[in-house]
Design a protein around this motif. Structure first.
Motif, PDB file in Angstrom:
ATOM      1  N   LYS A 173      36.786  32.629  83.239  1.00  0.00           N
ATOM      2  CA  LYS A 173      35.538  32.059  82.951  1.00  0.00           C
ATOM      3  C   LYS A 173      35.211  30.705  83.647  1.00  0.00           C
ATOM      4  O   LYS A 173      34.081  30.065  83.438  1.00  0.00           O
ATOM      5  CB  LYS A 173      35.156  32.184  81.538  1.00  0.00           C
ATOM      6  CG  LYS A 173      34.947  33.505  80.939  1.00  0.00           C
ATOM      7  CD  LYS A 173      34.607  33.558  79.460  1.00  0.00           C
ATOM      8  CE  LYS A 173      34.227  34.978  79.087  1.00  0.00           C
ATOM      9  NZ  LYS A 173      33.801  35.414  77.718  1.00  0.00           N
ATOM     10  N   ASP A 174      36.232  30.210  84.070  1.00  0.00           N
ATOM     11  CA  ASP A 174      36.065  28.711  84.578  1.00  0.00           C
ATOM     12  C   ASP A 174      35.293  28.757  85.634  1.00  0.00           C
ATOM     13  O   ASP A 174      35.590  29.382  86.763  1.00  0.00           O
ATOM     14  CB  ASP A 174      37.441  27.889  84.737  1.00  0.00           C
ATOM     15  CG  ASP A 174      37.365  26.586  85.058  1.00  0.00           C
ATOM     16  OD1 ASP A 174      36.738  26.157  86.032  1.00  0.00           O
ATOM     17  OD2 ASP A 174      38.056  25.788  84.296  1.00  0.00           O
ATOM     18  N   PRO A 175      34.095  28.036  86.152  1.00  0.00           N
ATOM     19  CA  PRO A 175      33.298  28.036  87.176  1.00  0.00           C
ATOM     20  C   PRO A 175      34.123  27.582  88.555  1.00  0.00           C
ATOM     21  O   PRO A 175      33.526  27.825  89.718  1.00  0.00           O
ATOM     22  CB  PRO A 175      32.144  26.848  87.045  1.00  0.00           C
ATOM     23  CG  PRO A 175      32.637  26.084  85.957  1.00  0.00           C
ATOM     24  CD  PRO A 175      33.778  26.859  84.972  1.00  0.00           C
ATOM     25  N   ARG A 176      35.313  26.967  88.426  1.00  0.00           N
ATOM     26  CA  ARG A 176      36.097  26.443  89.449  1.00  0.00           C
ATOM     27  C   ARG A 176      37.081  27.739  90.087  1.00  0.00           C
ATOM     28  O   ARG A 176      37.492  27.566  91.009  1.00  0.00           O
ATOM     29  CB  ARG A 176      37.086  25.398  89.205  1.00  0.00           C
ATOM     30  CG  ARG A 176      36.363  24.046  88.812  1.00  0.00           C
ATOM     31  CD  ARG A 176      37.190  23.103  88.094  1.00  0.00           C
ATOM     32  NE  ARG A 176      37.726  23.606  86.908  1.00  0.00           N
ATOM     33  CZ  ARG A 176      38.421  22.614  85.974  1.00  0.00           C
ATOM     34  NH1 ARG A 176      38.833  21.594  86.660  1.00  0.00           N
ATOM     35  NH2 ARG A 176      38.950  23.402  84.882  1.00  0.00           N
ATOM     36  N   GLN A 178      36.947  30.203  91.746  1.00  0.00           N
ATOM     37  CA  GLN A 178      36.002  30.851  93.123  1.00  0.00           C
ATOM     38  C   GLN A 178      37.010  31.702  94.072  1.00  0.00           C
ATOM     39  O   GLN A 178      37.819  30.902  94.597  1.00  0.00           O
ATOM     40  CB  GLN A 178      35.352  29.825  93.724  1.00  0.00           C
ATOM     41  CG  GLN A 178      34.436  28.913  92.630  1.00  0.00           C
ATOM     42  CD  GLN A 178      33.572  28.133  93.555  1.00  0.00           C
ATOM     43  OE1 GLN A 178      33.023  28.280  94.611  1.00  0.00           O
ATOM     44  NE2 GLN A 178      32.935  27.346  92.777  1.00  0.00           N
TER      45      GLN A 178
END
Length: 217
Positions: A173-176, A178
């Motif tokens: 769930k970490d936006p980093r 990717q």
């Protein structure tokens, strides 16, 4: 990709079947993705030339002494193949979503980042394979299970319900985090008891069904 499986005990087919422990343990779920280098670089110094880098996902014993011993054996095997150990990171998890049965064998999860100064491509993959097999020859899965060790992919998995996978592994769930692709799987088998290492995807595949051998499965 979504690989459905008959008889599942997780996600949309959650149940209280006795094999699943009759609680929130689930029957196994996981995801294989590209390596999220941006996330890793926030904690470990990653070389600009990532073609020589690889990431390992490790299930370790919770006992500190066993964990240290297992990591020493793994490091020795990697160093023999001329890898450099760039660092470890503890994988952040939320153990409150783990069911009672799963919690009894829940591993301590860490990641290891390594770098090889010369090997690239298939040669790099081969050296990682050799190091892993040499490590496994000295340890049981209770001491160390290598969920993945690759320059391309990483596997997050466990004896979990699929709906709990991203709750348990906070990285997801970490936006980093990717990546360009992911392969998700729930339920690992219809004729073996649930275990953390047996959840899918495996290191290179996720299968929907049984893989039989000449002598049985």
């Amino acid at each position: 990709d979504c690989m459905e499986h008959r008889g599942a005990c997780s996600s949309g087919m959650d149940s209280t079947i006795s094999i699943c422990g009759g609680d929130d343990s689930g029957d196994g779920a996981g995801v294989m993705t590209q390596i999220p280098w941006e996330l890793l670089a926030s904690e470990i110094a990653i070389p600009e030339d990532r073609s020589g880098c690889a990431l390992g996902m490790l299930f370790l014993a919770k006992e500190v002494a066993k964990r240290i011993e297992a990591k020493h054996i793994l490091e020795s095997a990697l160093l023999r193949e001329n890898f450099e150990i760039l660092g470890y990171r503890i994988v952040p998890v939320d153990s409150t979503v783990v069911g009672e049965r799963s919690s009894k064998t829940e591993p301590w999860t860490e990641q290891i980042v390594v770098y090889h100064p010369t090997a690239r491509g298939q040669q790099l993959e081969s050296l990682l394979y050799i190091a892993r097999k040499n490590t496994e020859a000295q340890l049981t899965y209770e001491s160390l299970y290598v969920a993945s060790l690759s320059p391309k992919t990483v596997v997050y998995k466990g004896m979990l319900k699929a709906v709990h996978l991203a709750m348990y592994y906070k990285d997801l769930k970490d936006p980093r985090y990717q990546v360009q692709y992911a392969m998700w799987h729930r339920r690992f088998s219809t004729n073996t008891m649930p275990r953390w290492p047996l959840a899918q995807p495996f290191r290179t595949i996720g299968h929907n069904g049984e893989i039989n051998t000449i002598q049985g499965n």
